[in-house]
Design a protein around this motif. Structure first.
Motif, short mmCIF file in Angstrom:
data_model
loop_
_atom_site.label_atom_id
_atom_site.label_comp_id
_atom_site.label_asym_id
_atom_site.label_seq_id
_atom_site.Cartn_x
_atom_site.Cartn_y
_atom_site.Cartn_z
N PRO A 128 0.84 -1.21 0.00
CA PRO A 128 0.00 0.00 0.00
C PRO A 128 0.87 1.26 0.00
O PRO A 128 2.05 1.22 0.40
CB PRO A 128 -0.79 -0.12 1.31
N LEU A 129 0.31 2.35 -0.43
CA LEU A 129 1.05 3.61 -0.55
C LEU A 129 1.73 4.00 0.76
O LEU A 129 2.87 4.47 0.77
CB LEU A 129 0.11 4.73 -1.01
N GLU A 130 1.03 3.80 1.87
CA GLU A 130 1.56 4.21 3.17
C GLU A 130 2.81 3.44 3.58
O GLU A 130 3.57 3.88 4.44
CB GLU A 130 0.49 4.05 4.25
N GLU A 131 3.04 2.28 2.97
CA GLU A 131 4.21 1.46 3.29
C GLU A 131 5.30 1.54 2.22
O GLU A 131 6.35 0.91 2.36
CB GLU A 131 3.78 -0.01 3.46
N ALA A 132 5.05 2.30 1.17
CA ALA A 132 5.93 2.27 0.00
C ALA A 132 7.13 3.20 0.14
O ALA A 132 7.10 4.21 0.83
CB ALA A 132 5.14 2.66 -1.24
N GLU A 133 8.20 2.82 -0.56
CA GLU A 133 9.39 3.66 -0.70
C GLU A 133 9.34 4.46 -2.00
O GLU A 133 10.03 5.47 -2.14
CB GLU A 133 10.64 2.79 -0.69
N GLY A 134 8.57 3.97 -2.95
CA GLY A 134 8.45 4.65 -4.24
C GLY A 134 7.23 4.15 -4.98
O GLY A 134 6.52 3.25 -4.51
N ILE A 135 6.97 4.75 -6.13
CA ILE A 135 5.79 4.42 -6.94
C ILE A 135 6.24 3.87 -8.29
O ILE A 135 7.16 4.39 -8.92
CB ILE A 135 4.92 5.67 -7.18
N ALA A 157 2.59 11.20 -1.46
CA ALA A 157 3.86 10.64 -1.93
C ALA A 157 4.94 11.70 -2.03
O ALA A 157 6.10 11.47 -1.69
CB ALA A 157 3.65 9.96 -3.28
N LYS A 158 4.55 12.88 -2.49
CA LYS A 158 5.53 13.97 -2.63
C LYS A 158 6.08 14.38 -1.26
O LYS A 158 7.29 14.61 -1.12
CB LYS A 158 4.88 15.16 -3.32
N THR A 159 5.19 14.48 -0.27
CA THR A 159 5.65 14.88 1.07
C THR A 159 6.58 13.84 1.67
O THR A 159 7.41 14.17 2.53
CB THR A 159 4.46 15.10 2.01
N LYS A 160 6.47 12.58 1.22
CA LYS A 160 7.35 11.51 1.69
C LYS A 160 8.61 11.38 0.85
O LYS A 160 9.46 10.53 1.13
CB LYS A 160 6.60 10.17 1.69
N GLY A 161 8.72 12.20 -0.18
CA GLY A 161 9.92 12.18 -1.03
C GLY A 161 10.01 10.98 -1.95
O GLY A 161 11.11 10.60 -2.38
N GLU A 196 9.18 13.87 -8.14
CA GLU A 196 10.22 13.47 -9.10
C GLU A 196 9.77 12.23 -9.86
O GLU A 196 9.51 11.18 -9.27
CB GLU A 196 11.54 13.18 -8.39
N SER A 197 9.68 12.37 -11.19
CA SER A 197 9.30 11.26 -12.05
C SER A 197 10.50 10.79 -12.86
O SER A 197 11.27 11.60 -13.37
CB SER A 197 8.17 11.68 -13.00
#
Length: 289
Positions: A128-135, A157-161, A196-197
Motif C-alpha cells: 500500500p502507498l503508506e508502506e511504499a518507498e516509491g511508486i 507521496a511527494k511529502t514523503k519524497g 520526481e518522475s
C-alpha cells in the motif's frame, strides 16, 4: 521543409534498420494495419531490420503475444524494445526502492516478473502507498478517469519524497476511436506537483540504448542508417531528434486532426504543427504503408 511521401519504399533504400512504433503506426489497439504490415515485410525482404520500439509498459514477450493476436506476423519484425523492459531494468536495480506502490491495471502484472538480465536483482514487493518507498506507474487504474483523481495520493507521496517510475511516457493513446490516458499523464501531474518522475520510454535515452542493443543482436547498423517511424510528436519524433536519427512522422494517428490528414497531411497544417511543437522530421506520411 518536411517531405510528404506516399510509401516508405520511396526512401527505404537509404536505411538498413527502422525503429517502428506500434500503437498508432502498426495497429490501433484492436487490429493491425495491413498496409503497415506489408511495408515492414517489404523492408525486411530487401535486408532491412525492423525493431518494434514501443512505450508498452510490459516485457517484450508479452508484447510479441499481443502483436500476434492483433495480426502482426513474425515475418514483419526482427526484435522488440519496450519501455517496460527499460523501466523494469531500473526498478530491479532499486531506482525507486524495494517496496513499491503500483499504479496500473492487472494486465500489467508481467511488469513485475523476474528480469533475467540482472545477476542480483532487488527483490520488489508491492505494498500500500503508506508502506511504499516509491511508486511504479504502468498506467492509470482507470484509463478513462481524469489523472487529477490521483492528486491526493500524489500529494502524500511527494511529502514523503517518493520517486515515481513511469513505465510509459505516452500521455494518451487511441483505442480504436476512444482516447485513453497513459502513465505519462500521471507522471506529468506528479512532476507538476513537485514530485520526481523517472522516465524510461520514448523520447528518453534509455529505451534507445536498449533498442540499439536489441538491434545489434540481429545485425549492427550505424545510426545514419536508422530511421524512426511513429505518430507521437512528443515521443517518436522528439526521441528521434534527441538521438540524432532520421524520422518519418505518421500524421494520421494522434495528430490526424491538427495536420488535416486524410490520405496525406496538408502541407501547411503539417508545418504549423511541427513548428508549434518545436520539432522537425525529414519525412511525413498519412499512414505507414
Amino acid at each position: 521543409m518536411t517531405r510528404i511521401i506516399e510509401h516508405f519504399a520511396e526512401i527505404s533504400d537509404m536505411y538498413d534498420a527502422a525503429f517502428v512504433d506500434l500503437w498508432g503506426c502498426m495497429h490501433n489497439g484492436i487490429a493491425a494495419f495491413p498496409d503497415a504490415v506489408e511495408a515492414c515485410r517489404a523492408f525486411r525482404a530487401r535486408g532491412g531490420k525492423i525493431v518494434m520500439l514501443t512505450n508498452a509498459p510490459r516485457p517484450r514477450a508479452t508484447v510479441a503475444e499481443q502483436m500476434a493476436r492483433l495480426g502482426i506476423p513474425d515475418d514483419a519484425w526482427d526484435t522488440i524494445a519496450t519501455s517496460g523492459d527499460s523501466a523494469r531494468l531500473a526498478m530491479f536495480t532499486g531506482a525507486v526502492g524495494s517496496k513499491v506502490y503500483h499504479i496500473g491495471e492487472p494486465k500489467d502484472d508481467p511488469f513485475f516478473e523476474p528480469l533475467k538480465m540482472l545477476d542480483d536483482p532487488v527483490e520488489i514487493t508491492r505494498v500500500p502507498l503508506e508502506e511504499a518507498e516509491g511508486i511504479v506507474c504502468t498506467g492509470p487504474f482507470d484509463p478513462h478517469a481524469d489523472p487529477e483523481v490521483n492528486r491526493p495520493a500524489f500529494l502524500y507521496a511527494k511529502t514523503k519524497g517518493m520517486k515515481l517510475l513511469c513505465a510509459n511516457p505516452d500521455i494518451v493513446v487511441d483505442l480504436g476511436e476512444t482516447r485513453q490516458w497513459c502513465a505519462g499523464a500521471l507522471a506529468q501531474l506528479y512532476t507538476e506537483m513537485g514530485g520526481e518522475s523517472l522516465y524510461f520510454g520514448k523520447p528518453y535515452p534509455a529505451i534507445y540504448d536498449l533498442a540499439r542493443r536489441r538491434l545489434a543482436e540481429v545485425g549492427f547498423v550505424q545510426d545514419d542508417r536508422i530511421v524512426c517511424i511513429g505518430d507521437g510528436i512528443g515521443t517518436d519524433i522528439k526521441g528521434a531528434v534527441g538521438e540524432g536519427l532520421d524520422s518519418v512522422f505518421i500524421t494520421g494517428g494522434l495528430a490526424a486532426q491538427e495536420t488535416m490528414t486524410k490520405r496525406h497531411p496538408e502541407q501547411v497544417a503539417l508545418t504549423t504543427y511541427l513548428e508549434a511543437h518545436g520539432m522537425s522530421a525529414p519525412y511525413a506520411m498519412g499512414f505507414f504503408r
